[in-house]
Design an enzyme around this catalytic site. Sequence first.
Site, PDB file in Angstrom:
ATOM      1  N   ARG A  29       0.789  -1.131  -0.117  1.00 49.60           N
ATOM      2  CA  ARG A  29       0.000  -0.069   0.273  1.00 49.60           C
ATOM      3  C   ARG A  29       1.033   1.152   0.196  1.00 49.60           C
ATOM      4  O   ARG A  29       0.259   2.407   0.513  1.00 49.60           O
ATOM      5  CB  ARG A  29      -1.049  -0.020   1.039  1.00 49.60           C
ATOM      6  CG  ARG A  29      -1.988  -1.123   1.124  1.00 49.60           C
ATOM      7  CD  ARG A  29      -3.277  -0.688   0.205  1.00 49.60           C
ATOM      8  NE  ARG A  29      -4.015  -1.972   0.040  1.00 49.60           N
ATOM      9  CZ  ARG A  29      -5.213  -1.878   0.452  1.00 49.60           C
ATOM     10  NH1 ARG A  29      -5.877  -0.871   1.105  1.00 49.60           N
ATOM     11  NH2 ARG A  29      -6.051  -2.987   0.045  1.00 49.60           N
ATOM     12  N   ARG A  54      -3.551   6.299  -0.332  1.00 49.05           N
ATOM     13  CA  ARG A  54      -3.901   7.489   0.527  1.00 49.05           C
ATOM     14  C   ARG A  54      -2.970   8.064   1.201  1.00 49.05           C
ATOM     15  O   ARG A  54      -3.496   9.311   1.728  1.00 49.05           O
ATOM     16  CB  ARG A  54      -5.174   6.852   0.926  1.00 49.05           C
ATOM     17  CG  ARG A  54      -6.633   6.638   0.160  1.00 49.05           C
ATOM     18  CD  ARG A  54      -7.520   5.895   0.927  1.00 49.05           C
ATOM     19  NE  ARG A  54      -6.909   4.727   1.363  1.00 49.05           N
ATOM     20  CZ  ARG A  54      -7.772   3.754   2.141  1.00 49.05           C
ATOM     21  NH1 ARG A  54      -8.871   4.245   2.490  1.00 49.05           N
ATOM     22  NH2 ARG A  54      -7.134   2.606   2.529  1.00 49.05           N
ATOM     23  N   ARG A  57      -6.466  11.245  -8.159  1.00 47.47           N
ATOM     24  CA  ARG A  57      -7.429  10.245  -8.132  1.00 47.47           C
ATOM     25  C   ARG A  57      -8.987  11.170  -7.821  1.00 47.47           C
ATOM     26  O   ARG A  57     -10.123  10.533  -8.117  1.00 47.47           O
ATOM     27  CB  ARG A  57      -7.617   9.524  -6.701  1.00 47.47           C
ATOM     28  CG  ARG A  57      -6.822   8.387  -6.969  1.00 47.47           C
ATOM     29  CD  ARG A  57      -7.910   7.142  -7.739  1.00 47.47           C
ATOM     30  NE  ARG A  57      -9.080   7.206  -7.305  1.00 47.47           N
ATOM     31  CZ  ARG A  57      -9.620   6.520  -6.171  1.00 47.47           C
ATOM     32  NH1 ARG A  57      -8.896   5.915  -5.298  1.00 47.47           N
ATOM     33  NH2 ARG A  57     -11.075   6.792  -5.903  1.00 47.47           N
ATOM     34  N   ASP A  89      -6.137  -3.619  -7.999  1.00 46.59           N
ATOM     35  CA  ASP A  89      -7.051  -4.122  -6.740  1.00 46.59           C
ATOM     36  C   ASP A  89      -7.226  -5.684  -6.972  1.00 46.59           C
ATOM     37  O   ASP A  89      -7.283  -6.035  -8.062  1.00 46.59           O
ATOM     38  CB  ASP A  89      -8.264  -3.499  -6.401  1.00 46.59           C
ATOM     39  CG  ASP A  89      -8.690  -3.692  -4.951  1.00 46.59           C
ATOM     40  OD1 ASP A  89      -8.219  -3.107  -4.001  1.00 46.59           O
ATOM     41  OD2 ASP A  89      -9.563  -4.755  -4.863  1.00 46.59           O
ATOM     42  N   TYR A 107     -14.677 -12.530  -0.463  1.00 46.04           N
ATOM     43  CA  TYR A 107     -15.516 -11.257  -0.780  1.00 46.04           C
ATOM     44  C   TYR A 107     -16.563 -11.271  -1.573  1.00 46.04           C
ATOM     45  O   TYR A 107     -17.839 -10.803  -1.387  1.00 46.04           O
ATOM     46  CB  TYR A 107     -14.678 -10.368  -1.576  1.00 46.04           C
ATOM     47  CG  TYR A 107     -13.563  -9.371  -0.879  1.00 46.04           C
ATOM     48  CD1 TYR A 107     -13.965  -8.460   0.095  1.00 46.04           C
ATOM     49  CD2 TYR A 107     -12.313  -9.785  -0.811  1.00 46.04           C
ATOM     50  CE1 TYR A 107     -13.181  -7.625   0.741  1.00 46.04           C
ATOM     51  CE2 TYR A 107     -11.267  -8.903   0.095  1.00 46.04           C
ATOM     52  CZ  TYR A 107     -11.815  -7.847   0.825  1.00 46.04           C
ATOM     53  OH  TYR A 107     -10.835  -7.082   1.710  1.00 46.04           O
TER      54      TYR A 107
HETATM   55  O1  1CP Z   1       0.354   0.358  -3.128  1.00 45.86           O
HETATM   56  C1  1CP Z   1      -0.213  -0.578  -3.200  1.00 45.86           C
HETATM   57  O2  1CP Z   1      -0.254  -1.565  -2.634  1.00 45.86           O
HETATM   58  C2  1CP Z   1      -1.781   0.048  -3.973  1.00 45.86           C
HETATM   59  C3  1CP Z   1      -2.129  -1.257  -4.621  1.00 45.86           C
HETATM   60  C4  1CP Z   1      -3.357  -2.004  -4.128  1.00 45.86           C
HETATM   61  C5  1CP Z   1      -3.017  -3.096  -3.594  1.00 45.86           C
HETATM   62  C6  1CP Z   1      -2.067  -4.371  -3.637  1.00 45.86           C
HETATM   63  C7  1CP Z   1      -4.726  -1.460  -3.800  1.00 45.86           C
HETATM   64  C8  1CP Z   1      -5.271  -0.262  -4.058  1.00 45.86           C
HETATM   65  N1  1CP Z   1      -5.417  -2.700  -3.497  1.00 45.86           N
HETATM   66  C9  1CP Z   1      -4.467  -3.870  -3.183  1.00 45.86           C
HETATM   67  C10 1CP Z   1      -4.785  -5.158  -2.907  1.00 45.86           C
HETATM   68  C11 1CP Z   1      -6.038  -5.467  -2.001  1.00 45.86           C
HETATM   69  N2  1CP Z   1      -7.134  -4.892  -2.197  1.00 45.86           N
HETATM   70  C12 1CP Z   1      -5.898  -6.347  -0.941  1.00 45.86           C
HETATM   71  C13 1CP Z   1      -4.557  -7.280  -0.453  1.00 45.86           C
HETATM   72  C14 1CP Z   1      -3.786  -6.271   0.047  1.00 45.86           C
HETATM   73  C15 1CP Z   1      -4.064  -6.145   1.542  1.00 45.86           C
HETATM   74  O3  1CP Z   1      -4.265  -7.166   2.268  1.00 45.86           O
HETATM   75  O4  1CP Z   1      -4.194  -5.061   1.903  1.00 45.86           O
HETATM   76  C16 1CP Z   1      -7.187  -6.207  -0.389  1.00 45.86           C
HETATM   77  C17 1CP Z   1      -7.463  -7.123   0.816  1.00 45.86           C
HETATM   78  C18 1CP Z   1      -8.182  -5.398  -0.994  1.00 45.86           C
HETATM   79  C19 1CP Z   1      -9.279  -5.134  -0.882  1.00 45.86           C
HETATM   80  C20 1CP Z   1      -9.805  -3.778  -0.544  1.00 45.86           C
HETATM   81  N3  1CP Z   1      -9.692  -2.849  -1.524  1.00 45.86           N
HETATM   82  C21 1CP Z   1      -9.846  -3.005   0.625  1.00 45.86           C
HETATM   83  C22 1CP Z   1     -10.047  -3.709   2.079  1.00 45.86           C
HETATM   84  C23 1CP Z   1     -11.206  -4.028   2.819  1.00 45.86           C
HETATM   85  C24 1CP Z   1     -11.330  -5.034   3.629  1.00 45.86           C
HETATM   86  O5  1CP Z   1     -11.592  -6.022   3.680  1.00 45.86           O
HETATM   87  O6  1CP Z   1     -10.958  -4.604   4.843  1.00 45.86           O
HETATM   88  C25 1CP Z   1      -9.956  -1.875   0.420  1.00 45.86           C
HETATM   89  C26 1CP Z   1     -10.123  -0.794   1.204  1.00 45.86           C
HETATM   90  C27 1CP Z   1      -9.750  -1.648  -1.139  1.00 45.86           C
HETATM   91  C28 1CP Z   1      -9.860  -0.325  -1.866  1.00 45.86           C
HETATM   92  C29 1CP Z   1      -8.406  -0.067  -2.314  1.00 45.86           C
HETATM   93  N4  1CP Z   1      -7.495  -0.767  -2.949  1.00 45.86           N
HETATM   94  C30 1CP Z   1      -6.415   0.087  -3.292  1.00 45.86           C
HETATM   95  C31 1CP Z   1      -6.507   1.203  -2.672  1.00 45.86           C
HETATM   96  C32 1CP Z   1      -5.618   2.488  -2.595  1.00 45.86           C
HETATM   97  C33 1CP Z   1      -7.707   1.496  -1.950  1.00 45.86           C
HETATM   98  C34 1CP Z   1      -8.518   2.501  -1.141  1.00 45.86           C
HETATM   99  C35 1CP Z   1      -9.485   3.301  -1.784  1.00 45.86           C
HETATM  100  C36 1CP Z   1      -9.233   4.544  -2.626  1.00 45.86           C
HETATM  101  O7  1CP Z   1      -8.413   5.135  -2.490  1.00 45.86           O
HETATM  102  O8  1CP Z   1     -10.152   5.053  -3.000  1.00 45.86           O
END
Ligand code: 1CP
Length: 349
Positions: free
Chosen positions: A29, A33, A42, A78, A153
């Site tokens: 991550r 953000r 974004r 994602d 999910y």
């Molecule tokens: O730098 C990076 O890692 C950004 C790329 C990235 C990655 C590797 C994003 C962008 N998502 C992910 C993978 C991801 N998505 C995982 C595996 C990694 C981890 O364990 O954290 C998981 C579980 C998700 C699912 C997901 N997508 C969540 C978690 C929800 C929960 O169940 O708690 C969330 C909040 C997202 C949205 C998301 N994906 C990525 C970002 C930057 C965001 C936030 C939304 C935004 O900025 O608007």
Amino acid sequence: MTRRDLTHAPLVEAALGRTPRRTPVWFMRQAGRSLPEYRAVREGIDMLDSCFIPELLAEITVQPVRRHDMDGAILFSDIVVPLKAAGVDVDIVPGRGPVMGSPVRSRGDVDKLPVLEDAVPEVAAGIEAVLGELNDSQALIGFVGAPFTLASYLIEGGPSKNHEKTKAMMHAEPDTWHALMRRLVPTIMSFLKTQVDAGIDAMQLFDSWAGFLTEADYREHVLPYSAEILASVEGVIPRIHFGVATGELLGAMSEAGSEVMGVDWRVPLDTAATRFASPRVLQGNLDPALLLAGSDVIRAEVIRIKDEAARAIASGTATGHIFNLGHGVLPTTDPDAITEAVRIIHEEA
Ligand code: 1CP
């Protein structure tokens, strides 16, 4: 596409068990953000839409490398992007995460789940743009979500605290569970193939929620499918395998076949290494919360973690170390604290 020659990139060298000139570091991550430049680009663009706009996904992927001197870029995408590309009704709700239009709860639902067969050209074009911006010391890490985490999910319909519907299906309807796994694997493999064909230098399989399972459930209901995905890129690019709170599963997860094992912050790296089926490269494991604790704390933790990795390597249970957090950067993290942490990681022997 001819694959880039990253023989001397510290992250790739470490992943292959060689000794790099400095400890490679990237943070899960790292894009996203915590960065004002991320929030700026974004602005007004839906999260999932942004994963299909090549110039935008490339810009967001490169932002943290530019700012923090990371040794790796993680593709901005994602885990639900391949589902979206296959035609699944999924949205990412701000502040919440992936939410399904209609959850997968029955054998009929599983049989109707779309499968991704084609390449995803927007992501391939984005990767090509990223590679044009990175030098040959900076690796591009692609990723896919593992079938268990994606299934959670799909079955729960969104983020879940206890994964109870998922576990209920696994145990009450094992045939439906295995059918769902069988249907997810080709979608995940085809999204991984898009990334490999476009030139990623390494990959991480994120099984974020596997830590909710017993080892027996993991072995029977998850491991064969994750192993199949990792096997599809064996010998092509280095593979990293990670999940949160998976201390008790590190042995089983290491049997899935990755060169590198990600470890969350709960288990010291030298302890983690004794659990692997055979020696692996360690990745981890600074607690992301400690990026908010100031540079003296960060320095002490970095020294501790590097010492633990060095002990594991000296004892023969690990073959290298890639520095990372124990899970993702928290959105409230000061970006300057990240830059400072990376500097400390590179400078401490
Ligand atoms: O730098 C990076 O890692 C950004 C790329 C990235 C990655 C590797 C994003 C962008 N998502 C992910 C993978 C991801 N998505 C995982 C595996 C990694 C981890 O364990 O954290 C998981 C579980 C998700 C699912 C997901 N997508 C969540 C978690 C929800 C929960 O169940 O708690 C969330 C909040 C997202 C949205 C998301 N994906 C990525 C970002 C930057 C965001 C936030 C939304 C935004 O900025 O608007």
